[in-house]
Design a protein around this motif. Structure first.
Motif, short mmCIF file in Angstrom:
data_model
loop_
_atom_site.label_atom_id
_atom_site.label_comp_id
_atom_site.label_asym_id
_atom_site.label_seq_id
_atom_site.Cartn_x
_atom_site.Cartn_y
_atom_site.Cartn_z
N MET A 1 -0.50 -6.97 19.39
CA MET A 1 -1.68 -6.78 18.56
C MET A 1 -1.27 -6.60 17.10
O MET A 1 -0.36 -5.86 16.78
N ARG A 2 -1.95 -7.33 16.21
CA ARG A 2 -1.66 -7.23 14.78
C ARG A 2 -2.97 -7.00 14.05
O ARG A 2 -3.97 -7.64 14.35
N ILE A 3 -2.96 -6.10 13.08
CA ILE A 3 -4.17 -5.75 12.36
C ILE A 3 -3.97 -5.95 10.86
O ILE A 3 -2.85 -6.09 10.39
N ASP A 4 -5.08 -5.99 10.14
CA ASP A 4 -5.04 -5.99 8.68
C ASP A 4 -5.29 -4.55 8.23
O ASP A 4 -6.43 -4.08 8.29
N PRO A 5 -4.25 -3.83 7.79
CA PRO A 5 -4.44 -2.40 7.47
C PRO A 5 -5.50 -2.15 6.41
O PRO A 5 -6.15 -1.11 6.41
N ARG A 6 -5.71 -3.11 5.52
CA ARG A 6 -6.65 -2.89 4.41
C ARG A 6 -8.07 -2.62 4.88
O ARG A 6 -8.82 -1.91 4.21
N GLN A 7 -8.45 -3.17 6.03
CA GLN A 7 -9.81 -2.94 6.51
C GLN A 7 -10.02 -1.51 7.02
O GLN A 7 -11.15 -1.10 7.27
N PHE A 8 -8.92 -0.77 7.17
CA PHE A 8 -9.02 0.60 7.66
C PHE A 8 -8.77 1.64 6.56
O PHE A 8 -8.80 2.84 6.83
N GLN A 9 -8.53 1.18 5.35
CA GLN A 9 -8.26 2.10 4.25
C GLN A 9 -9.51 2.91 3.91
O GLN A 9 -10.63 2.38 3.90
N VAL A 10 -9.33 4.19 3.67
CA VAL A 10 -10.46 5.08 3.35
C VAL A 10 -11.13 4.60 2.06
O VAL A 10 -10.47 4.33 1.06
N ARG A 11 -12.45 4.51 2.10
CA ARG A 11 -13.20 3.97 0.96
C ARG A 11 -12.96 4.77 -0.32
O ARG A 11 -12.77 4.19 -1.39
N ARG A 12 -12.95 6.08 -0.19
CA ARG A 12 -12.79 6.90 -1.39
C ARG A 12 -11.41 6.69 -2.02
O ARG A 12 -11.27 6.75 -3.25
N GLU A 13 -10.40 6.45 -1.20
CA GLU A 13 -9.09 6.16 -1.77
C GLU A 13 -9.12 4.90 -2.61
O GLU A 13 -8.60 4.85 -3.74
N GLN A 14 -9.73 3.85 -2.07
CA GLN A 14 -9.79 2.60 -2.81
C GLN A 14 -10.53 2.77 -4.14
O GLN A 14 -10.09 2.28 -5.18
N GLN A 15 -11.66 3.48 -4.09
CA GLN A 15 -12.46 3.67 -5.30
C GLN A 15 -11.69 4.45 -6.36
O GLN A 15 -11.67 4.07 -7.53
N LEU A 16 -11.06 5.55 -5.94
CA LEU A 16 -10.36 6.39 -6.89
C LEU A 16 -9.12 5.70 -7.46
O LEU A 16 -8.82 5.83 -8.65
N ARG A 17 -8.42 4.94 -6.63
CA ARG A 17 -7.23 4.26 -7.14
C ARG A 17 -7.61 3.21 -8.19
O ARG A 17 -6.97 3.11 -9.24
N ASP A 18 -8.67 2.44 -7.91
CA ASP A 18 -9.12 1.46 -8.88
C ASP A 18 -9.49 2.13 -10.20
O ASP A 18 -9.21 1.60 -11.29
N GLU A 19 -10.08 3.32 -10.09
CA GLU A 19 -10.52 4.04 -11.28
C GLU A 19 -9.34 4.57 -12.08
O GLU A 19 -9.25 4.35 -13.30
N VAL A 20 -8.42 5.29 -11.43
CA VAL A 20 -7.34 5.93 -12.18
C VAL A 20 -6.34 4.92 -12.72
O VAL A 20 -5.71 5.16 -13.76
#
Length: 414
Positions: A1-20
């Motif tokens: 089984m192989r997954i795309d980790p990005r689809q499981f990333q916490v939304r708030r982490e993505q938002q805050l990283r883009d911001e900072v």
């Protein structure tokens, strides 16, 4: 089984990283860090090779297979080396320098006491940091780096960096859960970390542990001791353990998780529902009153300053470390405040009365911050403790918040 980790990333982490990452101070801090490192990156690994045991497949096929399975699931192609550190505490880290392999360290105590499923969760969590390139925004140094005593990053951005870091831990927890395939293994792993126990006499329960969030008023969470011992929760790199457990518990019931493991999605939660649980729980560690500009926030900030100095005065004077801790919290917001202690004590009653109009959750958080500030000089006297208990009582906050905060600060979990 192989997954795309990005689809499981916490939304708030993505938002805050883009911001900072768009912040000028953060860009400047990262450039300075790159300048210091100078493109080199073998020191950490060299130190491990000279002082610890590198775990090869011949020594432990189980660990080697676990790492290989996690890497395959995540599509992580970088080489990974595993080292055993001689520690009596449960601990695991993952590190990747500018050059060289990804380095995973596991304490000897953890290897001895964790089950195979628990180890899969821990190893998956650490590799999650690597998959999401959390090292590309190294913390806490990015938030604290200075030049000539002047920080590169502003106080509001610093708070957002720490908030990002806490969300990043939850993203890594999700990867750990996917690698383990067993939410109960995550529960027992967190239980061992939180209690230091590995005995079968106590059976961990994920849902019960997760419900601790409901009764959580305030308690400093795990942090790296080599950084500021007086760290406030809003300056912590890790969420509360019960917050992490509830995030894992909610994710284990989500449709994306169940689909990834080929399990039934009947009655599954939507990922949006999971994200809402996480964002609400993380607010426990994000003191918005320190940044907001409104009457309620101003009331809380002024009370914190007044109460902080009043508590310090109870033991015969105000220590520089206590003023520094207040300044770290409030920035320039207290610049117009008087430092005349009798005047402050005269203002305290009115400021407490005004704060009673504020929601209980914010009052409890203020009591926690007051306790941490009082402990900035390394101790809390009986006189200071009595004043804090009295202020908590008058704010209709249980005195256990004060005691729990002090206990948490004295016994951090690594």
């Amino acid at each position: 089984m192989r997954i795309d980790p990005r689809q499981f990333q916490v939304r708030r982490e993505q938002q805050l990283r883009d911001e900072v990452m768009q912040d000028f101070g953060v860009k400047k801090a990262l450039a300075k860090l790159r300048e210091w490192r100078g493109g080199k990156g073998y020191g950490y690994r060299r130190n491990l090779l000279s002082s610890t045991l590198r775990l090869t497949r011949s020594m432990s096929p189980e660990i080697a297979d676990t790492v290989a399975r996690c890497k395959e699931m995540l599509g992580y192609d970088f080489p990974v080396e595993v080292y055993v550190t001689p520690e009596h505490q449960f601990n695991a880290t993952c590190h990747r320098e500018v050059k060289g392999p990804t380095v995973l360290t596991l304490s000897s105590r953890l290897l001895e006491a964790f089950t195979p499923a628990e180890l899969r969760f821990v190893i998956g969590h650490e590799l999650g940091h690597a998959v999401f390139d959390h090292y590309g925004l190294p913390m806490p140094i990015t938030a604290t780096i200075e030049e000539l005593g002047i920080p590169f990053v502003s106080r509001p951005t610093s708070l957002r960096l720490y908030a990002w870091c806490r969300s990043a831990e939850l993203s890594a927890d999700r990867i750990g859960l996917l690698c383990a395939g067993d939410p109960e293994a995550a529960a027992s792993g967190f239980f061992k970390l939180a209690s230091g126990m590995a005995s079968e006499r106590v059976r961990p329960d994920l849902a019960t542990f997760a419900r601790q969030v409901e009764s959580l008023a305030s308690a400093p969470e795990a942090r790296e001791k080599e950084y500021d011992e007086d760290t406030l929760d809003c300056f912590s790199t890790h969420p509360y353990n019960p917050v992490r457990v509830r995030a894992v518990w909610a994710f284990s019931r989500s449709e994306p998780y169940l689909e990834a493991l080929g399990r039934s999605t009947d009655s599954a939660w939507s990922l949006e529902d999971v994200e809402q649980v996480i964002e609400r729980d993380l607010q426990l560690m994000e003191p918005s009153y320190l940044e907001e500009k409104n009457q309620t926030s101003d009331t809380l900030r002024r009370l914190l300053y007044t109460a902080g100095l009043a508590v310090a005065a109870a033991s015969g004077g105000v220590e520089p470390a206590e003023l520094e801790a207040l300044g770290r919290l409030l920035g320039s917001d207290h610049a117009d405040e008087p430092t005349d202690v009798p005047k402050l004590l005269g203002d305290l009653d009115g400021r407490i009365e005004a704060a009673l109009e504020v929601p209980l959750r914010n009052r409890a958080q203020l009591v926690q911050h007051l306790t941490i500030v009082a402990a900035a000089d390394g101790s809390v006297s009986e006189e200071e403790l009595h004043v804090m208990e009295d202020i908590a009582r008058r704010l209709e906050v249980g005195a256990q918040v004060v005691h729990q905060t002090i206990r948490g600060a004295m016994h951090p979990i690594d």
